[in-house]
Structure formats: structure tokens, C-alpha cells
Design a protein around this motif. Structure first.
Motif, PDB file in Angstrom:
ATOM      1  N   UNK A 144       0.885  -1.130   0.084  1.00  0.00           N
ATOM      2  CA  UNK A 144       0.199  -0.044  -0.130  1.00  0.00           C
ATOM      3  C   UNK A 144       0.881   1.200  -0.038  1.00  0.00           C
ATOM      4  N   UNK A 145       2.012   1.353   1.154  1.00  0.00           N
ATOM      5  CA  UNK A 145       2.862   2.178   0.923  1.00  0.00           C
ATOM      6  C   UNK A 145       3.472   2.643  -0.352  1.00  0.00           C
ATOM      7  N   UNK A 146       4.225   1.560  -0.589  1.00  0.00           N
ATOM      8  CA  UNK A 146       5.162   1.711  -1.805  1.00  0.00           C
ATOM      9  C   UNK A 146       4.434   1.903  -2.996  1.00  0.00           C
ATOM     10  N   UNK A 147       3.366   1.397  -3.537  1.00  0.00           N
ATOM     11  CA  UNK A 147       2.469   1.446  -4.563  1.00  0.00           C
ATOM     12  C   UNK A 147       2.017   2.703  -4.739  1.00  0.00           C
TER      13      UNK A 147
ATOM     14  N   UNK B  68      10.432   2.109  -5.797  1.00  0.00           N
ATOM     15  CA  UNK B  68      10.471   1.348  -6.905  1.00  0.00           C
ATOM     16  C   UNK B  68      11.204  -0.087  -6.603  1.00  0.00           C
ATOM     17  N   UNK B  69      12.386   0.393  -5.679  1.00  0.00           N
ATOM     18  CA  UNK B  69      13.413  -0.701  -5.487  1.00  0.00           C
ATOM     19  C   UNK B  69      12.748  -1.532  -4.264  1.00  0.00           C
ATOM     20  N   UNK B  70      11.887  -0.615  -3.578  1.00  0.00           N
ATOM     21  CA  UNK B  70      10.908  -1.441  -2.410  1.00  0.00           C
ATOM     22  C   UNK B  70      10.072  -2.482  -3.099  1.00  0.00           C
TER      23      UNK B  70
ATOM     24  N   UNK C 153      14.773  -2.281   1.464  1.00  0.00           N
ATOM     25  CA  UNK C 153      13.644  -1.680   1.581  1.00  0.00           C
ATOM     26  C   UNK C 153      12.607  -2.539   1.845  1.00  0.00           C
ATOM     27  N   UNK C 154      11.531  -2.167   2.105  1.00  0.00           N
ATOM     28  CA  UNK C 154      10.462  -3.063   2.747  1.00  0.00           C
ATOM     29  C   UNK C 154       9.971  -4.087   1.990  1.00  0.00           C
ATOM     30  N   UNK C 155      10.068  -4.195   0.583  1.00  0.00           N
ATOM     31  CA  UNK C 155       9.734  -5.135  -0.172  1.00  0.00           C
ATOM     32  C   UNK C 155      10.536  -6.518   0.099  1.00  0.00           C
ATOM     33  N   UNK C 156      11.821  -6.274   0.319  1.00  0.00           N
ATOM     34  CA  UNK C 156      12.492  -7.539   0.568  1.00  0.00           C
ATOM     35  C   UNK C 156      12.476  -8.200   1.742  1.00  0.00           C
TER      36      UNK C 156
ATOM     37  N   UNK D 258       8.737   5.720   5.120  1.00  0.00           N
ATOM     38  CA  UNK D 258       8.248   4.573   5.954  1.00  0.00           C
ATOM     39  C   UNK D 258       8.714   3.378   5.121  1.00  0.00           C
ATOM     40  N   UNK D 259       8.949   3.487   3.663  1.00  0.00           N
ATOM     41  CA  UNK D 259       9.346   2.190   2.852  1.00  0.00           C
ATOM     42  C   UNK D 259      10.700   1.994   3.595  1.00  0.00           C
ATOM     43  N   UNK D 260      11.469   2.914   3.772  1.00  0.00           N
ATOM     44  CA  UNK D 260      13.001   2.595   4.613  1.00  0.00           C
ATOM     45  C   UNK D 260      12.656   2.014   5.838  1.00  0.00           C
ATOM     46  N   UNK D 261      12.033   2.726   6.632  1.00  0.00           N
ATOM     47  CA  UNK D 261      12.054   2.202   7.877  1.00  0.00           C
ATOM     48  C   UNK D 261      11.087   0.751   8.162  1.00  0.00           C
ATOM     49  N   UNK D 262      10.294   0.380   7.337  1.00  0.00           N
ATOM     50  CA  UNK D 262       9.794  -0.786   7.141  1.00  0.00           C
ATOM     51  C   UNK D 262      10.823  -1.736   6.980  1.00  0.00           C
ATOM     52  N   UNK D 263      11.878  -1.660   6.118  1.00  0.00           N
ATOM     53  CA  UNK D 263      12.715  -2.449   5.703  1.00  0.00           C
ATOM     54  C   UNK D 263      13.950  -2.670   6.737  1.00  0.00           C
TER      55      UNK D 263
END
Lengths: 496, 116, 137
Positions: free
Chosen positions: A334-337, A377-379, A386-389, A459-464
Motif C-alpha cells: 500500500x505504502x510503496x505502490x 521502486x526498489x521497495x 527496503x520493505x519489499x525485501x 516509511x518504506x525505508x523504516x519498514x525495511x
């Protein structure tokens, strides 16, 4: 009993009312509209803190006891979703200030966004199947109007598809409710969980479960039902598209997770492979179609679809780790998209087009925008830190643990393709030498556009980076979902 | 009665799907209306048909008379009708706008090439 | 649809619809009837008037315009819920008082709220469909 749970619905309702009375004044609409969403965010955090420390919260509307009246329930999953929804609402509303046309801001934008958030919040909180239908309708009615405002030729085309598909989905949902009520005699989710777990009358329960599955898949844009999404989402202004991409499909996914963990748990040998197949094909189709596109908005829209596949994969694995992964992935996505869409809006503001072949050279002239694009994007692609990882890691580990090799392989492959699409945008839009006039290329972006994007990127960075507490939280939420006894006990009382 | 209503549900669904598959928006909206009505009848039938009095408690009584119909499916249908009323009003306005902007009510006249 | 007969009759039918709607609204307190159906009735009186004359004239005849009416109706409905909270019970719990042998309660207030909301929504939709579709934004 705590009236706190009603605030996420009452606050936007009151905001809408005040906005309707303050019709026509732009600055007043902005202050009240954004203030209302900020208040919702505060309330959502408050609910989360209470649920986190005191367990599942329940309120019976109008003091009617559980199976008879309407129940509002907040467990960890729904309170997490409440927070994220309000956050996205807030960020896109701030982003909308310089981007949405004046006329729209004066009259319709803020009331509609608040009305839609009311529907979303209600859908996250309700513990009654029919009430969920009502909140869905509130939400999609507001989204219809948001999508069709303005109205160019292509927007009309997308809007008709969107409206028709959503209405068909609603009717299937309602038909499912009718069959379910005819068979189980109740619509309270906790009561249903008890009754369905005790019964073995598979026929009617399966047919209504299938109706719900199709209805929610349509809303969530799952594999055979996704085609309306890339046709309609890209046509709206970016603030609205980002808002939709963050919330609308995710409410469908939320309903799928809620239904298929709480009460449609019989007949697992049929449902879980179906969910895994649907998830896997959704991922592949979404990402492959995205790879063939050259319009930034359309690439991102197709990626929404492929990301939904990951979440459904987590549900289909049906282990604590899988569902925890799904919840984490949902929050991350939700956040990254939403953030990538907001960055696409910035690119449009700078270059006046979404066509990748015509953008080019942003990195040299606008390094800040490039940075803000790279993070989400990298997320999305799943690159550490990043969070997606973390999200992909959780899902893949859960997949290996459950020994579902094919779907896990697909998930890994799709991650690679996602990276390809993101790198394509990066190469074409940011790195390639700019063909146009460089001298005029020093536009300033308004602060109200930069701030929400920067916050979401943070937030993306923090989540990761600080994933540990979030993962632990998702694990606890998943435990509550897999073992619903605490949910049932909270709703129906100890004596059930 | 149950049989007749079941057949009616089927007929309504068939008509709705046929209309939804047409290219004209007017017919599509008619299809949505039919779909809503078919679903309402379905809810009504599956909620159980009883030959009984309405769910009211007579004046001076504490409990209802012996056989009362289940009020919940009726409440569900009423809510659904209200919602579909709003939806139909919206889609009619949308149709009008579509016609104003594109000058046609044929969905195929507005092709994918128009996008982006 | 602007014949003289329709115009004259709509003039007299409008108040008749409104009075009838109020009767049904009150009847809904204990018997079949209620806010939604009576709201539809009252609104159809005005819609009739819109058809016979035009949207502008009909809206000029209203004391409160549809959109504020909608907001007022929703506020009343919201208030009926909050009264329950103020009494220390869950949202929407019924509270009752007896005035002159008539028992009044929050459900009635909610119904009145529904009544106004339905009128507001109906007239907004109808005026958009009848005239202002072009000014959607």
C-alpha cells in the motif's frame, strides 16, 4: 464495549457533513478535509495502541447482543489496516492540494475522499457480513464519483468498465450473502465461524464461498478478473489513482483474508490450491503485461495486479508465517505502490507526459525526484534494505516451509521481472539523455507534492531497516487470524 | 411458490447476463437493474418462504403471535433496494455524460486506441 | 411535460405529498411506514414540480437546498446515535422520554434524519439528471 471503535466511521461522516455545509470555499475545504483525515489517523493509532495492549476490542451497536445486532470488531489485522488506510488518505489529500483542479477541490474532492475512507474504515471494522456489503457500497459509490469527475473520452471508457465490474461483483457478493443466510441462519462473522466449523453441509457453503471468492477477486483484481483495473485506474488524476491503488483493491484482499481464515476453512484441499493458483497466475500475468508497456501509469497499474498475487499467495499457504507475510506485504505494498504513483504524478508535472520514451533525463536535472522514485521502486522490486525485501523474504520462506515449490519459484521469478520493469522506468525516464531543451528544465515542484512522497519513502525505508518489530507484530496478527477462538470469544462472550 | 420464484430468479439472471453482454450502455444498465432484482429475489427465496404474519408484536402483547415471517431477509432486501436505487441513479447520469462526451452509446466505438 | 394542467396540478400536489409524507413518517413510529418511504414521497412531490416547471423554480421554492438538507438529515441521524453514547451506552442504543403520553425516542430522531437525507439525496440526484449533468464537477 468501547465506543472508540466507532470513531473511524463517525469522524469521516462528521467531516463530510461539515464539508457539505462549507461548500465552495477552497481553503476551508482543504483545512477541514485534511484535518478530518489527520484526526482519523490519530484515532486509528489510538485504536491500534488499545488493541495491541488489551486484545481484541468489540462494540455491539445499539446494545443488541452479538448474533442479532451489528458488531464492530477490531483485531490486530484490522487495526493495522485502519492505520495504513488513514495514512494513505492523508498523504494523497496533501498531494492533491497543488494537483487537483480548483473547481473540484472547492466542491467534491474532499467530501468524496472522506466518504470513501468512511466506507473503507467500516469495511475493516465490521463483524457482520451484510454490514460489510453496505460499507463496500459506500466505498465504491464514492470511488465511482471520484473516478468519473472531469471526464475525458478515455476516462469515460475506463469508468464504465470499472462501474460495471464493481456492480456485478456487488451483486455476486449479495447473492452469496443470501445463500449463506439461508443455510447458516446468521450473518455475524463470529457466529458463522462457530456454525460453519461445526457443520459439514459442504454444498451450499461451498457455493456461497465461491460467490464470495469471485466477488472479492473482482474487487481485488485477481487473475481472471483483473482487466478492468488497468483500463480505469490510469485515467484519473494521480492523487486519486494513488489513493485507489493503495486502498480499493486491498479492501477486497482484506475481505478475502478475513473470510477464508475466519469461516470458510472447510474443504481446504480445494480452496488453498485454488488460492495459490489464482495468486501465482495473477503475479505472472500482471508482471508480464507490465513488462510490455511503455506508459508509466500503465506499468504501475499492471504491477498492482502482480502484487495482489503475492498477498493471495500468503493466504493460500495458510500457515502463520504465510499470513504474516501477506499482512506485511499488504502494508508494504500500500505504502510503496501509492508512492510510485505519486512520483509518476511528479514526473508528469515536470515533463507533461507519462510516456517513457518521451520523458528521459530526469536524473540529471531533478536528482531529488530520481531519489524519491528509486526508494519505492526498489521497495516494490524487493531489493534490500527496503520493505519489499522483507515482505518477499517472509513469503518465500513461508512457501519453502510449506513445501509449495512451484508458487515459491513463481514468486521469486516475478520479483525478478518486477525489478526489470522498475529498471526499465529508471533507464528510460531517468538515465537516458534528455532530448529536449535543457535550459528550460528547472521547474520547481510544490512542497505539498514533495512532503507526502518523502514521508512515504521514509516509511518504506523504516519498514525495511527496522523490520523486526513489524514482523513480530504481523506474526501476532496472523496468529489471531489462524486461531480465531479469541475473535469468537471477544464477539460472542465467554459462554459460547 | 418457492419453485416459481426460483425459476423467476433464473430467468432474471439469464436476462441480466444477456443484457450485460450487449455493447450498448443503456442495455448494460438495464442488465444491472435486472441483476439487482434477480439477486433480491434470490435472497428472498433462500431466506425461506413462510406463510406467516409480519414481524410485529400486537399492542399489549409481550411476544409475537405464533408464526411470524423472518424479518431479516426483508431488511436485507430493503437495504439492497435502497443501494441499487442510488446506483441506478448514478449510472443513468453516467450514461448521459458518456453520451455527451463521446457522442455514442456503443462501448465499442470508444476503443483502446483512445486511451493514453 | 409543461402543459398547463400539469403545472397547476403540481402546484397543489406538492403540499399534498409533503403532508402525506409527514403522516407516514409519524405512522412509522409504531406501524409500517417510516423515514425512507416518507422521504421518497416528499421528494417525489418536488420532483413532480421539477418536471412540470423546471429545476430552478422548484429549488427556489425550497427553504433549504438539497445538499444542506442532506447534511442536516445525516447530522440528525448521527445525533440520535451519539445520544446513546452520552448516556454511557454503546453508539445507537435507544433512549426514550415520554411527553404528554407519547413516547419519543432516538429511533424517531433517526427516522427524521433519514427523512431529510432521502429528500436531499433524491433532489440532488434528480436535479443533476434533469438539468445539471453538464456541471458535474
Amino acid at each position: 464495549m468501547s465506543n472508540l471503535l466507532l470513531l473511524p466511521v463517525i469522524v469521516p461522516l462528521a467531516t463530510v457533513l461539515i464539508l457539505l455545509l462549507a461548500h465552495g470555499r477552497k481553503w476551508l475545504q482543504q483545512i477541514i478535509g485534511i484535518g478530518g483525515i489527520a484526526l482519523q489517523f490519530t484515532v486509528a493509532v489510538w485504536i491500534f495502541v488499545v488493541v495491541n495492549s488489551q486484545g481484541i476490542q468489540v462494540i455491539q451497536l445499539g446494545s443488541w447482543p452479538a448474533p442479532f445486532g451489528i458488531t464492530f470488531v477490531a483485531d490486530l489485522f484490522s487495526s493495522i489496516m485502519l492505520m495504513v488506510a488513514a495514512l494513505i488518505g492523508l498523504m494523497t489529500a496533501i498531494y492533491a492540494m497543488p494537483t487537483i483542479s480548483d473547481n473540484r477541490q472547492r466542491f467534491s474532492y474532499y467530501p468524496l475522499v472522506n466518504a470513501m475512507l468512511m466506507g473503507v474504515n467500516g469495511a475493516f471494522l465490521t463483524g457482520d457480513v451484510f454490514n460489510l456489503y453496505v460499507w463496500f457500497e459506500v466505498m465504491i459509490m464514492a470511488s465511482f464519483v471520484l473516478l468519473t469527475l472531469g471526464g475525458s473520452r478515455q476516462q469515460m471508457n475506463g469508468a464504465i468498465k470499472y462501474v460495471a465490474m464493481n456492480l456485478v461483483a456487488s451483486m455476486l457478493f449479495l447473492a452469496g450473502i443470501g445463500l449463506l443466510y439461508g443455510q447458516a441462519g446468521t450473518l455475524n462473522m463470529a457466529d458463522l465461524a462457530l456454525k460453519i466449523r461445526a457443520s459439514d453441509d459442504a454444498f451450499l457453503l461451498n457455493s456461497s464461498a465461491m460467490l464470495f471468492f469471485v466477488a472479492f477477486s473482482l474487487k481485488a483484481a485477481l487473475f481472471p478478473f483483473f482487466f478492468w483495473l488497468p483500463a480505469s485506474y490510469p485515467t484519473a488524476p494521480m492523487a486519486i489513482t494513488a489513493f485507489f491503488s493503495g486502498l480499493l483493491t486491498k479492501v477486497g484482499v482484506y475481505a478475502l483474508i478475513r473470510f477464508f481464515t475466519l469461516f470458510f476453512v472447510q474443504n481446504q484441499s480445494f480452496w488453498h490450491p485454488l488460492l495459490l493458483w489464482a495468486g501465482g497466475i495473477t503475479m505472472l500475468v500482471g508482471v508480464l503485461t507490465a513488462a510490455s508497456q511503455y506508459d508509466m501509469r500503465r506499468i504501475l497499474s499492471f504491477h498492482i495486479i502482480s502484487q495482489i498475487g503475492y498477498i493471495i499467495m500468503g493466504l493460500g499457504l495458510f500457515t502463520v508465517a504465510g499470513i504474516a507475510g501477506a499482512i506485511y506485504y499488504m502494508v508494504h505494498n500500500i505504502v510503496a505502490k501509492a508512492n510510485t504513483f505519486l512520483v509518476a504524478g511528479m514526473v508528469y508535472k515536470l515533463r507533461g507526459t507519462y510516456d517513457l520514451k518521451a520523458i528521459s533525463g530526469l536524473y540529471k536535472n531533478y536528482p531529488l525526484v530520481a531519489l524519491l522514485f528509486v526508494i519505492p521502486a526498489m521497495g516494490l522490486a524487493g531489493v534490500p534494505p527496503f520493505s519489499g525485501f522483507v515482505g518477499k523474504l517472509m513469503l518465500v520462506v513461508a512457501g519453502f516451509e510449506a513445501e509449495k515449490w512451484v508458487i515459491t519459484g513463481v514468486a521469486l521469478l516475478v520479483g525478478l521481472f518486477t525489478l526489470f520493469s522498475m529498471v526499465k522506468i529508471w533507464n528510460e525516464g531517468f538515465w537516458k539523455k534528455h532530448t529536449g531543451n535543457d535550459a528550460s528544465d528547472n521547474k520547481k515542484l510544490p512542497v505539498a507534492m514533495l512532503v507526502p512522497v518523502a514521508i512515504l519513502a521514509l516509511i518504506t525505508i523504516l519498514l525495511g531497516v527496522a523490520a523486526e518489530p513489524v514482523v513480530e507484530l504481523c506474526m501476532r496478527a496472523a496468529h489471531q487470524l489462524i486461531d480465531p477462538s479469541s475473535y469468537i470469544e471477544a464477539v460472542l462472550g465467554k459462554q459460547y | 411458490m418457492g419453485l416459481i420464484l426460483s425459476i423467476l430468479t433464473g430467468v432474471l439472471y439469464a436476462a441480466a447476463i444477456y443484457l450485460l453482454l450487449r455493447r450498448s450502455i443503456v442495455k448494460m444498465i438495464l442488465g444491472i437493474i435486472f441483476l439487482g432484482n434477480a439477486t433480491n429475489v434470490l435472497v428472498f427465496v433462500s431466506g425461506g418462504l413462510t406463510k406467516a404474519s409480519p414481524a410485529f408484536i400486537a399492542e399489549g402483547q409481550q411476544v409475537a403471535a405464533e408464526h411470524i415471517a423472518d424479518p431479516l431477509p426483508q431488511a436485507l432486501i430493503l437495504t439492497a433496494i435502497v443501494i441499487s436505487f442510488g446506483i441506478i441513479a448514478f449510472s443513468l447520469a453516467l450514461m448521459y455524460r458518456f453520451y455527451k462526451i463521446t457522442g455514442t452509446d456503443d462501448l465499442d466505438d470508444v476503443t483502446e486506441e483512445d486511451e493514453v | 411535460m409543461t402543459t398547463q394542467i400539469l403545472r397547476i396540478s403540481s402546484k397543489y400536489l406538492k403540499p399534498a405529498f409533503v403532508v402525506l409524507s409527514l403522516v407516514i413518517l409519524y405512522r412509522g413510529h409504531n406501524e409500517p411506514g417510516g423515514g425512507f418511504i416518507s422521504g421518497l414521497l416528499a421528494a417525489s412531490g418536488y420532483v413532480f414540480y421539477m418536471l412540470a416547471w423546471n429545476v430552478e423554480t422548484a429549488l427556489k421554492k425550497m427553504w433549504i437546498q438539497p445538499v444542506p438538507l442532506m447534511a442536516i438529515g445525516l447530522l440528525l441521524a448521527l445525533a440520535s446515535g451519539i445520544i446513546g453514547v452520552a448516556a454511557g451506552e454503546p453508539f445507537m442504543s435507544g433512549q426514550w422520554i415520554t411527553v404528554l403520553n407519547i413516547t419519543l425516542g432516538t429511533p424517531l430522531l433517526f427516522d427524521v434524519g433519514v427523512y431529510f437525507t432521502v429528500i436531499g439525496v433524491m433532489l440532488t440526484i434528480m436535479s443533476v439528471i434533469l438539468e445539471k449533468v453538464d456541471q458535474w464537477d
